[in-house]
Write a protein that holds these residues in place. Sequence first.
Motif, PDB file in Angstrom:
ATOM      1  N   ALA A 161       0.832  -1.212   0.000  1.00  0.00           N
ATOM      2  CA  ALA A 161       0.000   0.000   0.000  1.00  0.00           C
ATOM      3  C   ALA A 161       0.865   1.259   0.000  1.00  0.00           C
ATOM      4  O   ALA A 161       0.520   2.251  -0.656  1.00  0.00           O
ATOM      5  N   ASP A 162       1.985   1.237   0.718  1.00  0.00           N
ATOM      6  CA  ASP A 162       2.915   2.372   0.705  1.00  0.00           C
ATOM      7  C   ASP A 162       3.501   2.574  -0.695  1.00  0.00           C
ATOM      8  O   ASP A 162       3.626   3.710  -1.164  1.00  0.00           O
ATOM      9  N   ASP A 163       3.859   1.489  -1.345  1.00  0.00           N
ATOM     10  CA  ASP A 163       4.390   1.578  -2.706  1.00  0.00           C
ATOM     11  C   ASP A 163       3.358   2.173  -3.662  1.00  0.00           C
ATOM     12  O   ASP A 163       3.693   3.003  -4.511  1.00  0.00           O
ATOM     13  N   VAL A 164       2.120   1.737  -3.507  1.00  0.00           N
ATOM     14  CA  VAL A 164       1.045   2.263  -4.354  1.00  0.00           C
ATOM     15  C   VAL A 164       0.866   3.755  -4.090  1.00  0.00           C
ATOM     16  O   VAL A 164       0.760   4.555  -5.031  1.00  0.00           O
ATOM     17  N   LEU A 165       0.838   4.142  -2.826  1.00  0.00           N
ATOM     18  CA  LEU A 165       0.687   5.558  -2.481  1.00  0.00           C
ATOM     19  C   LEU A 165       1.828   6.371  -3.083  1.00  0.00           C
ATOM     20  O   LEU A 165       1.601   7.432  -3.669  1.00  0.00           O
ATOM     21  N   ASN A 166       3.044   5.887  -2.962  1.00  0.00           N
ATOM     22  CA  ASN A 166       4.180   6.601  -3.544  1.00  0.00           C
ATOM     23  C   ASN A 166       4.022   6.758  -5.057  1.00  0.00           C
ATOM     24  O   ASN A 166       4.290   7.835  -5.607  1.00  0.00           O
ATOM     25  N   ARG A 199       3.592  10.250  -7.203  1.00  0.00           N
ATOM     26  CA  ARG A 199       4.386  10.616  -8.383  1.00  0.00           C
ATOM     27  C   ARG A 199       3.453  10.992  -9.537  1.00  0.00           C
ATOM     28  O   ARG A 199       3.703  11.962 -10.262  1.00  0.00           O
ATOM     29  N   ASN A 200       2.365  10.239  -9.688  1.00  0.00           N
ATOM     30  CA  ASN A 200       1.373  10.579 -10.715  1.00  0.00           C
ATOM     31  C   ASN A 200       0.746  11.944 -10.435  1.00  0.00           C
ATOM     32  O   ASN A 200       0.510  12.731 -11.368  1.00  0.00           O
ATOM     33  N   ALA A 201       0.462  12.221  -9.171  1.00  0.00           N
ATOM     34  CA  ALA A 201      -0.141  13.509  -8.802  1.00  0.00           C
ATOM     35  C   ALA A 201       0.814  14.654  -9.108  1.00  0.00           C
ATOM     36  O   ALA A 201       0.390  15.719  -9.575  1.00  0.00           O
ATOM     37  N   ALA A 227      -5.921  10.892  -0.535  1.00  0.00           N
ATOM     38  CA  ALA A 227      -6.176  11.123   0.897  1.00  0.00           C
ATOM     39  C   ALA A 227      -6.562   9.812   1.573  1.00  0.00           C
ATOM     40  O   ALA A 227      -6.090   9.507   2.679  1.00  0.00           O
ATOM     41  N   GLU A 228      -7.386   9.028   0.912  1.00  0.00           N
ATOM     42  CA  GLU A 228      -7.800   7.742   1.492  1.00  0.00           C
ATOM     43  C   GLU A 228      -6.622   6.772   1.566  1.00  0.00           C
ATOM     44  O   GLU A 228      -6.454   6.064   2.564  1.00  0.00           O
ATOM     45  N   ALA A 229      -5.800   6.742   0.541  1.00  0.00           N
ATOM     46  CA  ALA A 229      -4.626   5.858   0.567  1.00  0.00           C
ATOM     47  C   ALA A 229      -3.677   6.266   1.688  1.00  0.00           C
ATOM     48  O   ALA A 229      -3.132   5.404   2.399  1.00  0.00           O
ATOM     49  N   ALA A 230      -3.479   7.577   1.859  1.00  0.00           N
ATOM     50  CA  ALA A 230      -2.610   8.058   2.940  1.00  0.00           C
ATOM     51  C   ALA A 230      -3.199   7.684   4.304  1.00  0.00           C
ATOM     52  O   ALA A 230      -2.471   7.272   5.215  1.00  0.00           O
ATOM     53  N   ARG A 231      -4.512   7.820   4.430  1.00  0.00           N
ATOM     54  CA  ARG A 231      -5.184   7.432   5.684  1.00  0.00           C
ATOM     55  C   ARG A 231      -4.994   5.935   5.927  1.00  0.00           C
ATOM     56  O   ARG A 231      -4.708   5.509   7.056  1.00  0.00           O
ATOM     57  N   TYR A 232      -5.109   5.141   4.874  1.00  0.00           N
ATOM     58  CA  TYR A 232      -4.982   3.686   4.969  1.00  0.00           C
ATOM     59  C   TYR A 232      -3.609   3.264   5.489  1.00  0.00           C
ATOM     60  O   TYR A 232      -3.498   2.346   6.293  1.00  0.00           O
TER      61      TYR A 232
END
Length: 169
Positions: A4-9, A13-15, A116-121
């Motif tokens: 999940a951290d890898d996905v958020l990162n 990068r996409n953002a 925001a949800e991924a960061a919360r997760y």
Amino acid sequence: MTVADDVLNDWLRNAHAMEEQALTMLKGQEGRLENYPDLRQRISQHIRETERHAELVRGCLERRNTDTSSLKDAGAKLVALGQSLSGIFVSDEVMKGSLAGYTFEHMEIASYKMLAEAARYVGDAETENVCETILAEEQAMADWLAEHAEDVTRTFLQREISDSDTAKR
């Protein structure tokens, strides 16, 4: 680091690339808007916000011990440049630009909700707060564009009737 951290990162990068794309599109539009002072002023304000968004996302990535993607950033800028340049060849550039801007804002809104949800997760409250802050500003821009769509359309049509050169820009 979790999956999940890898996905958020990767999403961050996409953002960042998305913000670089937005900057290129907004600056191109701002530079050609001559006869729509309210729209130009709001785009100028959003350029400053977007520059700050890119910095905030970059800060999240650095804090998470990773970096932006030069390849993604360059690709996003290239796509935006093509979009920006294509406006030169249409007679209703201000309308096409407004439509594209409104649509792009909603893509950003959806992206920052997911971020925001991924960061919360993953328990990254600081990144979550950054994404919520950016989300509010993207929503405000989309709302402004929606609230002023009729005025911009009316002004465009009035100018198109009297002098098509001033309608475009």
